[in-house]
Design a protein around this motif. Structure first.
Motif, PDB file in Angstrom:
ATOM      1  N   THR A  51       0.868  -0.970   0.004  1.00 37.28           N
ATOM      2  CA  THR A  51       0.025   0.051  -0.049  1.00 37.28           C
ATOM      3  C   THR A  51       0.883   1.078   0.094  1.00 37.28           C
ATOM      4  OG1 THR A  51      -0.122   0.213   2.491  1.00 37.28           O
ATOM      5  CG2 THR A  51      -1.869  -1.273   1.301  1.00 37.28           C
ATOM      6  N   SER A  52       0.201   2.331  -0.363  1.00 31.94           N
ATOM      7  CA  SER A  52       1.078   3.637  -0.279  1.00 31.94           C
ATOM      8  C   SER A  52       1.815   3.792   1.099  1.00 31.94           C
ATOM      9  CB  SER A  52      -0.089   4.919  -0.604  1.00 31.94           C
ATOM     10  OG  SER A  52       0.775   5.816  -0.683  1.00 31.94           O
ATOM     11  N   GLU A  53       0.834   3.517   2.057  1.00 30.73           N
ATOM     12  CA  GLU A  53       1.482   4.131   3.468  1.00 30.73           C
ATOM     13  C   GLU A  53       2.883   3.051   3.660  1.00 30.73           C
ATOM     14  OE1 GLU A  53       2.012   5.861   6.848  1.00 30.73           O
ATOM     15  OE2 GLU A  53       0.563   6.310   5.548  1.00 30.73           O
TER      16      GLU A  53
ATOM     17  N   ASN B 180       5.539   4.374   1.930  1.00 36.01           N
ATOM     18  CA  ASN B 180       6.078   5.666   2.701  1.00 36.01           C
ATOM     19  C   ASN B 180       6.613   5.017   3.783  1.00 36.01           C
ATOM     20  OD1 ASN B 180       5.009   7.197   0.556  1.00 36.01           O
ATOM     21  ND2 ASN B 180       3.043   7.557   1.756  1.00 36.01           N
ATOM     22  N   THR B 181       6.376   4.322   4.623  1.00 33.87           N
ATOM     23  CA  THR B 181       7.040   4.019   5.748  1.00 33.87           C
ATOM     24  C   THR B 181       8.396   3.389   5.477  1.00 33.87           C
ATOM     25  OG1 THR B 181       4.959   3.328   6.774  1.00 33.87           O
ATOM     26  CG2 THR B 181       6.938   2.438   7.822  1.00 33.87           C
TER      27      THR B 181
ATOM     28  N   GLU C 232      11.304  11.686  -1.494  1.00 39.20           N
ATOM     29  CA  GLU C 232      10.496  12.616  -1.095  1.00 39.20           C
ATOM     30  C   GLU C 232       9.026  12.577  -1.905  1.00 39.20           C
ATOM     31  OE1 GLU C 232      10.815  17.058   0.479  1.00 39.20           O
ATOM     32  OE2 GLU C 232      12.540  16.112  -0.475  1.00 39.20           O
ATOM     33  N   ASN C 233       8.178  12.667  -1.503  1.00 37.81           N
ATOM     34  CA  ASN C 233       6.778  12.671  -2.154  1.00 37.81           C
ATOM     35  C   ASN C 233       5.927  13.952  -1.132  1.00 37.81           C
ATOM     36  OD1 ASN C 233       5.451  11.092  -0.421  1.00 37.81           O
ATOM     37  ND2 ASN C 233       5.948   9.372  -1.696  1.00 37.81           N
ATOM     38  N   PRO C 234       4.729  14.296  -1.654  1.00 36.41           N
ATOM     39  CA  PRO C 234       3.932  15.044  -0.833  1.00 36.41           C
ATOM     40  C   PRO C 234       3.627  14.612   0.401  1.00 36.41           C
ATOM     41  CG  PRO C 234       3.200  15.040  -3.154  1.00 36.41           C
ATOM     42  CD  PRO C 234       4.124  14.115  -2.961  1.00 36.41           C
ATOM     43  N   GLU C 235       3.246  13.343   0.671  1.00 37.17           N
ATOM     44  CA  GLU C 235       3.129  12.575   1.665  1.00 37.17           C
ATOM     45  C   GLU C 235       4.282  12.299   2.785  1.00 37.17           C
ATOM     46  OE1 GLU C 235       1.671   8.819   0.474  1.00 37.17           O
ATOM     47  OE2 GLU C 235       0.014   9.778  -0.621  1.00 37.17           O
ATOM     48  N   THR C 236       5.637  12.250   2.439  1.00 35.89           N
ATOM     49  CA  THR C 236       6.668  12.199   3.297  1.00 35.89           C
ATOM     50  C   THR C 236       7.390  13.500   3.166  1.00 35.89           C
ATOM     51  OG1 THR C 236       8.247  11.509   1.323  1.00 35.89           O
ATOM     52  CG2 THR C 236       6.845   9.817   2.712  1.00 35.89           C
ATOM     53  N   SER C 237       7.209  14.387   2.838  1.00 30.21           N
ATOM     54  CA  SER C 237       7.959  15.814   2.642  1.00 30.21           C
ATOM     55  C   SER C 237       8.064  16.170   4.267  1.00 30.21           C
ATOM     56  CB  SER C 237       7.671  16.826   1.621  1.00 30.21           C
ATOM     57  OG  SER C 237       6.200  17.219   2.126  1.00 30.21           O
TER      58      SER C 237
ATOM     59  N   ARG D 129       7.690  14.607   7.005  1.00 28.57           N
ATOM     60  CA  ARG D 129       8.421  13.515   7.753  1.00 28.57           C
ATOM     61  C   ARG D 129      10.020  13.498   7.542  1.00 28.57           C
ATOM     62  NH1 ARG D 129       4.553   8.249   7.079  1.00 28.57           N
ATOM     63  NH2 ARG D 129       6.448   7.349   7.908  1.00 28.57           N
TER      64      ARG D 129
END
Length: 187
Positions: free
Chosen positions: A58-60, A63-64, A125-130, A132
């Protein structure tokens, strides 16, 4: 009558490859070791590979994983610190070409790493991880500053930093004495 030449028989490795391996009879009193799986035949492998299709993360989860990899990259300079410190110790405090190159590397590497910060962390880097990634980047900068501090310590140990009063004698003014042991006229 012409005789047709027979092709030579195939080598033994071809025969072994095309025939399944002969299994030796298993002694039931000896259990298999932990983690052992018996060898599968080609058919069994093909069937199991068709059945076990890997599900997409999944996307999450992605990102993790990106954040974990970014943290590994951020603390990598700190992992190099003990080896660099040992190398600095082994080069000695005298001015030699080897110690000068080692010190130059200690200064160049962290400066270039900090200058290339955005390029280094671009894959993570992407909009969800920027958001963090900010503490990760700060940690990366701090670890590189530790490398720079090691370089400054080495330069000081080599005697190249002007840290003593005698290093600044050229800029000191002559002292004006308020009392003298002998009168001024006698001088």
């Amino acid at each position: 009558m012409s005789a047709v030449a027979q092709p030579p028989p195939p080598p033994q490795w071809v025969l072994d490859l095309n025939s399944p391996p002969v299994t030796k009879p298993k002694n039931p009193s000896i259990p298999d070791p932990p983690g052992y799986t018996p060898a599968l035949t080609r058919k069994e492998r093909a069937i199991s590979s068709k059945q076990s299709t890997r599900k997409q993360p999944t996307s999450e989860e992605t990102n993790t994983l990106k954040i974990k990899k970014a943290w590994e990259l951020a603390i990598a300079p700190a992992k190099q610190l003990p080896m660099n410190a040992f190398g600095m110790y082994m080069t000695g405090n005298s001015l030699q070409i080897f110690s000068i190159f080692m010190v130059f590397t200690l200064f160049k590497t962290p400066v270039m790493a900090v200058l290339n910060l955005q390029k280094t962390f671009a894959p993570f880097e992407n909009p969800e991880t920027s958001g963090r990634l900010i503490p990760v980047k700060i940690t990366y900068i701090l670890c590189n500053m530790l490398m720079l501090a090691l370089g400054i310590w080495k330069v000081n140990a080599m005697g190249l930093l002007p840290t003593t009063r005698s290093d600044w004698l050229a800029w000191e003014a002559e002292r004006d004495w308020s009392e003298r042991a002998i009168p001024r006229e006698w001088l």
